[in-house]
Design a protein around this motif. Sequence first.
Motif, PDB file in Angstrom:
ATOM      1  N   GLY C  51     -64.999 111.170 -32.004  1.00 21.40           N
ATOM      2  CA  GLY C  51     -64.997 111.201 -30.547  1.00 21.40           C
ATOM      3  C   GLY C  51     -64.848 109.809 -29.957  1.00 21.40           C
ATOM      4  O   GLY C  51     -64.051 109.581 -29.034  1.00 21.40           O
ATOM      5  N   ASN C  52     -65.585 108.882 -30.500  1.00 20.93           N
ATOM      6  CA  ASN C  52     -65.452 107.502 -30.017  1.00 20.93           C
ATOM      7  C   ASN C  52     -64.053 106.958 -30.263  1.00 20.93           C
ATOM      8  O   ASN C  52     -63.485 106.258 -29.441  1.00 20.93           O
ATOM      9  CB  ASN C  52     -66.475 106.604 -30.717  1.00 20.93           C
ATOM     10  N   SER C  55     -61.680 108.604 -27.716  1.00 20.97           N
ATOM     11  CA  SER C  55     -61.929 108.473 -26.275  1.00 20.97           C
ATOM     12  C   SER C  55     -62.346 107.050 -25.915  1.00 20.97           C
ATOM     13  O   SER C  55     -63.031 106.854 -24.930  1.00 20.97           O
ATOM     14  CB  SER C  55     -63.020 109.435 -25.845  1.00 20.97           C
ATOM     15  N   TYR C  58     -61.851 106.092 -22.334  1.00 21.05           N
ATOM     16  CA  TYR C  58     -62.416 106.886 -21.247  1.00 21.05           C
ATOM     17  C   TYR C  58     -63.526 106.125 -20.547  1.00 21.05           C
ATOM     18  O   TYR C  58     -64.104 105.197 -21.097  1.00 21.05           O
ATOM     19  CB  TYR C  58     -63.003 108.194 -21.806  1.00 21.05           C
ATOM     20  N   ARG C  60     -67.143 105.298 -19.266  1.00 21.95           N
ATOM     21  CA  ARG C  60     -68.416 105.456 -19.934  1.00 21.95           C
ATOM     22  C   ARG C  60     -69.522 105.583 -18.922  1.00 21.95           C
ATOM     23  O   ARG C  60     -69.443 105.068 -17.818  1.00 21.95           O
ATOM     24  CB  ARG C  60     -68.694 104.241 -20.822  1.00 21.95           C
ATOM     25  N   ASN C  67     -69.599 107.972 -23.432  1.00 21.29           N
ATOM     26  CA  ASN C  67     -69.144 109.106 -22.656  1.00 21.29           C
ATOM     27  C   ASN C  67     -69.465 110.369 -23.434  1.00 21.29           C
ATOM     28  O   ASN C  67     -70.010 110.321 -24.535  1.00 21.29           O
ATOM     29  CB  ASN C  67     -67.665 108.990 -22.288  1.00 21.29           C
ATOM     30  N   PHE C  69     -67.628 112.619 -24.758  1.00 20.11           N
ATOM     31  CA  PHE C  69     -66.685 113.110 -25.761  1.00 20.11           C
ATOM     32  C   PHE C  69     -67.248 113.032 -27.181  1.00 20.11           C
ATOM     33  O   PHE C  69     -67.266 114.026 -27.898  1.00 20.11           O
ATOM     34  CB  PHE C  69     -65.380 112.322 -25.635  1.00 20.11           C
ATOM     35  N   THR C 321     -65.901 116.156 -20.407  1.00 17.63           N
ATOM     36  CA  THR C 321     -65.346 115.272 -21.424  1.00 17.63           C
ATOM     37  C   THR C 321     -63.957 114.773 -21.056  1.00 17.63           C
ATOM     38  O   THR C 321     -63.775 113.592 -20.773  1.00 17.63           O
ATOM     39  CB  THR C 321     -65.308 115.974 -22.788  1.00 17.63           C
ATOM     40  N   VAL C 322     -62.970 115.669 -21.043  1.00 13.37           N
ATOM     41  CA  VAL C 322     -61.627 115.176 -20.767  1.00 13.37           C
ATOM     42  C   VAL C 322     -61.359 115.095 -19.270  1.00 13.37           C
ATOM     43  O   VAL C 322     -60.251 114.822 -18.855  1.00 13.37           O
ATOM     44  CB  VAL C 322     -60.547 116.033 -21.449  1.00 13.37           C
TER      45      VAL C 322
END
Lengths: 319, 221, 659
Positions: C51-52, C55, C58, C60, C67, C69, C321-322
């Motif tokens: 996930g990191n 994303s 993205y 935070r 975040n 994700f 998330t997204v």
Amino acid sequence: MAESQAPAAPAGSDGRAEPNHGLRIFLIWIVLALVADLLIWFVWYPHLPPGRMSESAEHQQLDIAVLALAAAPVMLFVWTYFGYTLVNWRHRDGDDDDGPPIFGHTGLQATWIGGTAVIVLAAFVFGTVELIVPAGAGAGEGPLPVWKPSGHNLLQVQVIGQQWQFTYRYPQFGGMESTTLVLPDNRPVEFHVTSLDVIHSFWAYLLAVKADANPNVDNVAYTTPKHTGGFTVRCSELCGIWHGAMFDSGRVTTPTAFQAWARATELREHQLGVLAALPPYALTYDPTVVPQLGQEVVKVAGITGANGYYYPPSDPEQP
Amino acid sequence: MAEQTTQPPNELDRAAEEAGFYHEAALNAAWTGSRFAIGALAFLYGAFAFAYFYLRSINSEGRWKGSGYHAPQMGYGVTILVLVLVSAVVQYAGLQRIKAGAKGAWQAAALVALLLGTAAVVVQILQLLSLPFQPGSSGFSSVFTDTYPVLLVSWLAAMLWLEILVMRARPLTAISFLEQPPTYAEAFAVQRFQSSLSAFTLVWNFMAVVTLFFFLLFYVL
Amino acid sequence: MSIDIEPEKAQEPAGSGPIGPRLARPWWMRPAMHTGIIGAILGYFIGHWLGNFLSWEYARNALSDMNDFPLVLGYVIAVVGWLAGLGVFNDLGRQILGKPVPAAEEEEEAFGGVARYFRFSLDHKVVGIQYLVGMIIYFCTAGLFAMAIRTELLSPSYHIMSSSAYLMVVGEHGTMMMMLMSSVVLGPFGNYLMPLMIGSKRMAFPRLEALSFWLTPAAFIILLSSVLIGGFPTGWTGYAPLSVQAMEGMDAYAVAFGLMGISICLAGFNIIVTVINYRAPGMRWSRLPMFVWSMVTVSFLMVLATPVLIGGMYLLILDRTVQTANFVNTLGGSSYLYENLFWFFGHPEVYILALPGFGIVSEIIPVFCRKPLFGYRVAGAGMIGVALLSFFVWQHHLFVSGINPEMRPLFMLTTELISIPTGFIYLVAMGTFWKAKLRLTVPMLFALALYFNFLIGGISGVFLSDVPADTTEHGSFFVMAHFHYTIMGGLIFAFFGACYYWLPKMMGIKLNQKLGYLHFWTMFIFFNSTFLPLFAVGMAGQPRRVFEYATNLTPLNDWVSISSFLLGASILIFVINFIWSTVIVREREVANPWNSRGLEWQVAAPPPPGNFEHIPVVLSGPYDYGVKDAPAVADLHPPVGVVSASYASAGTASTGVEA
């Protein structure tokens, strides 16, 4: 409480002729039901919530009382019946026979179905009338209310929920804002309930008004205060950590006192420049757009949410 | 199961009878199960269709499609649709052939269908990696971003099922699809395979219809 | 011991079957809970890292520098790892590789003893016991959260918890209870007893059934993990946009609730397909026990309604998330969308919680009245009617929300109409009690309590269905009291009744009756003492989920809090009884202690592996008490040929090749 009968209550109907159980149950029930309904109507009804402070409150109180009138006999019938069976038809030691094999009774079943259907339909008709006659019964009706009060002197009040307070805006008084809700007696009020962040619910308990405050939605509710006095406003939709502390008080005053208060507030806010700083009156607001404060506002953590984590600078169209 | 030999013949009959009973039940379960699976899938995709129409009709803030709206790439959309539809049609045609007894024809069709379905999954992943809009830029882009990963997973699961069917078909002799196999064991195996294949065909055809439906929503309407 | 000659197996080469090598392994090498835990931990770290990795660009969270994700992906892959560690995917992998898969029964024969309760077992009786223990543990955990709530509410202004901790506790209690209540009867009793009741040796989809159970520990641990990362502030309803705005704890809610949705969907799917296809010969629909009818209707709701919940939770996760904008009004989404999706699941869910209770009491009362169930068809029609209507009432949760105001009379009507089929359940009970020979055993007392409690819960529901009355009651403690009366007063009383009624059958041991009576009376008294005053509290204007309330409501709230602690103590009596009777004393119970006609009572206690020696042939209905010369309920040893005759005639429609 039917279940709390002591287990040692034998029914002494062994040698005698079988009594008419149905009649007995009916007689016990009719007495209990009459007493209960009389008590409900004459003793309980005047004290039922939400009281009689507004028109919608009066109607809701009547509605709750009528439903209670209908509910009490139904509940008492079931309890009486079960109580009667528990007293009379207990298994006795040494009697290992099964009970009479009754698989059904068409007439009884049809009567029951018909009876409950009649009660239910009557409740529906009554509820619908009570919803339409008092202009939506004080409940939120969305942006395009179907049932409105008659008359032209509606007082418009906008209720703006945000975490965790309500603000009240009076468009007929220059769009001035107040943190306490003040209303005149005997004048229909049109609440426009909206929110700046999450879902709140505007609940003026004694006025019997409840309308959810959704962001970007104008939720309209009506009532007409009938008595002067104070009332409490609470948020009744979970809106974050301080939901429990989101309450304030309001008051219903005489029309002249209300006019005086509103004019004075408008004048003061005008003089202090508050009115100029407020965004122009609208039915909904987007808190990420505050022209006077510039674009920076969306980057200030916390302006739109508890944790500043609510679409932070990354609104895809307004980066 | 060393006891078997000591059982009287009556018990062997009973065992065969019970095996037959549960064999029959399993065939019916595949039939019923595929119908319920379609029901559940219909409600799942119904939620997405509801989201689509709800947000479209509300058009909150005028941002159902928003000012800077970019349509999803039609090329990807059409490719995926064609891949899925052709896969379903080929597989369905193969089913008709295997019903007529031609196992080999179905195997070929199933391989083609498997290839096409997998290709649809791959193309869909490519499209999701190169969307011309931010997921949150409008109501439309949100629902689009919601729906296609779920469709993608459904396609992938269906292709896994088809792959299992292909593998299951291998040990079955081709002749047993034409005439009653000599032993119960073989007959049962063939029937179980057929019921599973029918269930798969139903679900995969349904998925094709769902794909078409969402294609119309997202690319045509 | 039934001999199973599954002809397909003959094809497998001797000695190379998957069972052989696995048996040779030591216990810690075999897939079970411990390998599942290892898989889950590995999976979480893989998911978190992935996930990191995906994303990194993205936004935070300002406070946690993270975040959502990686967290969500960590949870999801942890679940996959958990299932992989349990060996859920082994058979799937074999199928993909084209290797033979052992039949469910064969896998079961390879393992015995207590260890099988800790592994991915395909035996419906093992799954039933797993569910039972699991649900009791979850129930007690969620109950402790309830007591924490009541502790905080002892005082209107003095706080022992912070406001966020309070909301965390409220959310954990509500969500956990709702998650477990969906399966609390269908899981243990549905899975264990339904095959016995319909005369089947098998389930249709044992792997899905086992999977449905093993998803529940994952869901509950994920939900609990929310406590470690700050909890979630939304209560069990998870209304957006508050749930979009909330911190990471919210992800745990969405993932856990979605997982539980998958679990109950699969459980219902298996049950309904089994009932339709695996009934013994002679088990007509008109001879189905009422409990099985309730399982059928509940499964129907589960299969169709929970996909909407799964969809709703998925949309919420994507929003978080997204960064889609499904529920964000300013970006083209709508908070109403969430409310609609949630309650479209949420109201059938309410009947998922009610119907099993009706089924249990309908099963218990004929036995202890020694009379047939009155109006069998009416009872069945009532359940079906409730199930169907429940899809058309969801907007009564939204009467003041401003959604579709003109539709409110319609939803008022449909909601009130539900009370008609619900009333059937009362008609059936009252008819059954007429001139009965009541035996007030512990299960019977619990059944009676359901009728008492559910009456209050149901009638208060009519008040809530009425828009004008609902305007005052909505979102207040009145609602809270209402659904505790229906769920706890209905379902949980029925659950405990079912425990006292069926545990002797399921475990073959007696539950202590004295403790049972004590449990019943304390629970009945303190339950009513806890929740009856809450109607008044709500009517007096106390909203739900607040930690500060009007000072004049302090006495009522204190009364309720103290009652609730005593109610908790009463549940403790059950736990003590359960452990005392089943672990320490273990007094053997006869096969049919209640002298019931139910098919499940005609086999030994506990039922032998495979349930029945032979497939039984059902001869008469389960409630023919007092009928002169009533035939036995089933022929447990039918002559050879009867069973095959039953399917040979109907066989043509079912080859399943007509799609």
